[in-house]
Enzyme design. Structure first.
Site, PDB file in Angstrom:
ATOM      1  N   ASP A 171      33.711  43.336  33.581  1.00 41.06           N
ATOM      2  CA  ASP A 171      34.409  43.120  34.843  1.00 41.06           C
ATOM      3  C   ASP A 171      35.355  44.267  34.982  1.00 41.06           C
ATOM      4  OD1 ASP A 171      36.423  42.573  36.716  1.00 41.06           O
ATOM      5  OD2 ASP A 171      36.844  40.492  36.102  1.00 41.06           O
ATOM      6  N   HIS A 172      35.053  44.961  35.918  1.00 42.84           N
ATOM      7  CA  HIS A 172      35.692  46.196  36.252  1.00 42.84           C
ATOM      8  C   HIS A 172      37.260  46.463  36.746  1.00 42.84           C
ATOM      9  CE1 HIS A 172      35.546  50.651  36.077  1.00 42.84           C
ATOM     10  NE2 HIS A 172      34.466  51.004  36.936  1.00 42.84           N
ATOM     11  N   ARG A 173      37.606  45.189  36.976  1.00 37.36           N
ATOM     12  CA  ARG A 173      39.012  45.220  37.261  1.00 37.36           C
ATOM     13  C   ARG A 173      39.901  45.198  35.843  1.00 37.36           C
ATOM     14  NH1 ARG A 173      39.013  39.375  39.987  1.00 37.36           N
ATOM     15  NH2 ARG A 173      37.795  39.085  38.029  1.00 37.36           N
TER      16      ARG A 173
END
Ligand code: COA
Length: 551
Positions: A523-525
């Site tokens: 999850d690139h967040r």
């Protein structure tokens, strides 16, 4: 600025009409021609347009009231420069009457009614396009019937849209729909062939026994005869925007202003339940629908159609060949929802890496005899579990969940890892707890036990909860790489493909090495790309030299 009365304009012959919807409120600013309220006669519903631009100061009627031409329905303060609101409405009856609904009196209708044909059995009729209230070349935006449908007289056949109105063309007959002679987008004019029908004659004067032209959708002076109220729902109203057709076969009864509101809010009218007369969709219905969708999204409901993302419309596959339909199992439906939820909510990136497991495999194979004694098979999975637990401890940004509502990162002080298991009933993800505290044999035994329980549908809910991270291993099956979907609210998942011998350059020569392909989706967040590369590099080092797992 002076206060002006808003009066009911010429109703195209209708005596008294019922107010079915009030569209504006006191204080609203309106433009000339904006709809003020919707009225309905026994033959048509129509929106009464504002006679000028200004601010509504009162609405003096309520839903259910009966009004007739000249009645005052409210007052407004005209914007300066726009004077003579009522006068205009009264002085230019012809202009206003262009927007008036077809509401021909019964007497007039009777006069224009053709003599019934006295025949028994059934007959074929070609329904033609009636007068379209002065319009021609009006595009078809929806075909409301399908070949073979049994329909009643007055059921809408097609919906057309001019630059001023959407209109449904009702059937003049009860009967069976034959060939449909028009398609979506075709431009229609009065007299064009519309559909073929087989009309049952019951002998004597049946409702279908009128001339074979569809009922007029809205016409001031050429109404076709009918013995009962028509289902004419739309009358010409000024509308500039385009219309998005609903799902094929779905009938939508809504006025232009409601359609416009739905377009602005991105609401699919085919999903909105109408609370008006004859299930007509009112503005309140659209607003209630949008509210319920928002509430559902906030509560973590299914994402997809209704959340602003267009739903997938299915064709009728049987037109291409034989098909069979089967209900989804609960597990399949739940997996589909979870996958979609994660895919739509999580910005995914996948990092790839190959780990040299030549030495690890030598060691693993050397454990075969010991494994047989213990009754446990040592596969690559326990090594992967141990390596991931070590990497999660070293890079704790992978052992988190995000609470986007509170803008919080939830850090976990435990290391529980889920393993995706392929079962005859679908994908299941049992969880091994405290992987960091367990040895390879323990992990081998526990993962084999949980995988078997998953296949036997014996897993308890607690055994499928609490994972911080997931491993999905397709290595026993094949493949070189894939992009797994993060098992949200976890923030990363490791995909493992089939190990293969590859030539690896050692600085002097190519050496045959057993390389294990790793695919880390994250999850690139929560995780940045550099950390993802650190994670896979660390995994590769740990698996490349399993002694480091002891450190
Ligand atoms: N490369 C090469 N061979 C591999 C391998 C890999 N990455 N991983 C496993 N193998 C081998 C094993 O060593 C074993 O071979 P062997 O019998 O000669 O020793 C064989 O493949 C079968 O192993 P398996 O029984 O599958 O055990 P496992 O511990 O590797 O995997 C599960 C256990 C539960 C993960 C596995 O059975 C499974 O269900 N995988 C599918 C998961 C899935 O569907 N994921 C998709 C999610 S979208």
């Amino acid at each position: 600025m002076s206060e002006q009365e808003i009066k009911v304009p010429d109703l195209g012959g209708a005596d008294e009409v019922e107010v079915i919807e009030i569209i504006v409120s006191k204080g609203d600013s309106v433009e000339e021609e904006d709809p003020i309220l919707t009225v309905e006669s026994d033959k048509a519903s129509v929106e009464l347009p504002s006679p000028g631009a200004g601010k509504i100061t009162s609405i003096t009627v309520k839903v259910g009231d009966k009004v007739k031409e000249g009645d005052v329905v409210g007052t407004m303060e005209a914007d300066s420069g726009d004077s003579g609101l009522d006068e205009e409405a009264e002085d230019k009856p012809d202009e206003k009457s262009e927007e008036a609904p077809e509401a021909k009196s019964e007497d007039e209708s009777e006069k224009s009614k053709p003599a019934p044909k006295k025949s028994g059995g059934s007959r074929k009729e070609t329904v033609k396009v009636p007068a379209l209230d002065g319009f021609d070349n009006v595009p078809v935006i929806e075909i409301n019937v399908a070949e073979g449908d049994s329909i009643d007289a007055d059921d809408p056949l097609v919906t057309v849209e001019s630059d001023k109105a959407t209109m449904e063309i009702p059937s003049p007959f009860a009967g069976k729909v034959g060939k449909i002679l028009v398609s979506d987008g075709d431009k229609l004019s009065e007299g064009d062939d519309l559909i073929e029908m087989t009309v049952e004659d019951e002998g004597g004067e049946s409702e279908g026994e009128v001339e074979s032209e569809a009922e007029q959708p809205a016409s001031k002076d050429q109404g076709k005869s009918e013995d009962k109220p028509r289902k004419q729902e739309e009358a010409p109203q000024p509308q500039g925007a385009t219309y998005e057709p609903p799902a094929p076969g779905t009938k939508v009864h809504a006025g232009p202003a409601v359609r416009k509101l739905a377009r602005e809010l991105g609401a699919d009218l085919t999903r909105v339940k109408g609370s008006g007369p004859k299930s007509r969709i009112l503005k309140d219905d659209v607003q209630a629908y949008v509210k319920s969708q928002l509430r559902q999204a906030q509560q973590g409901g299914a994402v997809g159609a209704g959340s602003g993302i267009p739903g997938v419309k299915l064709p009728d596959f049987s037109q291409f060949g034989d098909i069979e339909k089967e209900a989804m199992s609960r597990m399949m439906a739940a997996t589909a929802t979870n996958m979609q939820r994660s895919w739509l909510n999580v910005p995914h990136v996948t990092q790839f890496e190959d780990a040299d497991i030549t030495d690890m495999e030598d060691f693993r194979k050397a454990q075969k005899a010991a494994g047989e004694k213990k009754g446990v098979k040592m596969t690559p999975l326990p090594f992967l579990l141990k390596a991931c637990a070590t990497a999660l401890a070293a890079l704790p940004q992978f052992n988190v969940s995000l609470d986007m509502d509170r803008k919080e990162v939830i850090r976990k002080k435990y290391i529980h890892i889920g393993i995706a298991v392929d079962t005859p009933n679908g994908l299941m993800v049992p969880v091994i707890r405290d992987v960091d505290k367990k040895g390879l044999w323990e992990l081998a035994a526990e993962s084999a036990d949980l995988a078997q329980k998953a296949r036997d549908k014996q897993l308890k809910p607690a055994e499928m909860q609490g994972a911080c991270f997931t491993i999905t291993s397709l290595g026993g099956i094949g493949g070189t790489a894939f992009t797994p979907i993060v098992n949200t609210p976890e923030v990363a998942i490791l995909g493992v493909s089939k190990a293969a011998m590859k030539p690896v350059w050692d600085g002097k020569a190519f050496q045959p090495r057993l390389m294990l392909p790793l695919s880390l989706s994250y999850d690139h967040r929560a995780v940045n790309g550099a950390d993802a590369a650190r994670f896979t590099t660390l995994l590769s080092q740990l698996l490349g030299d399993i002694r480091s797992l002891l450190l």
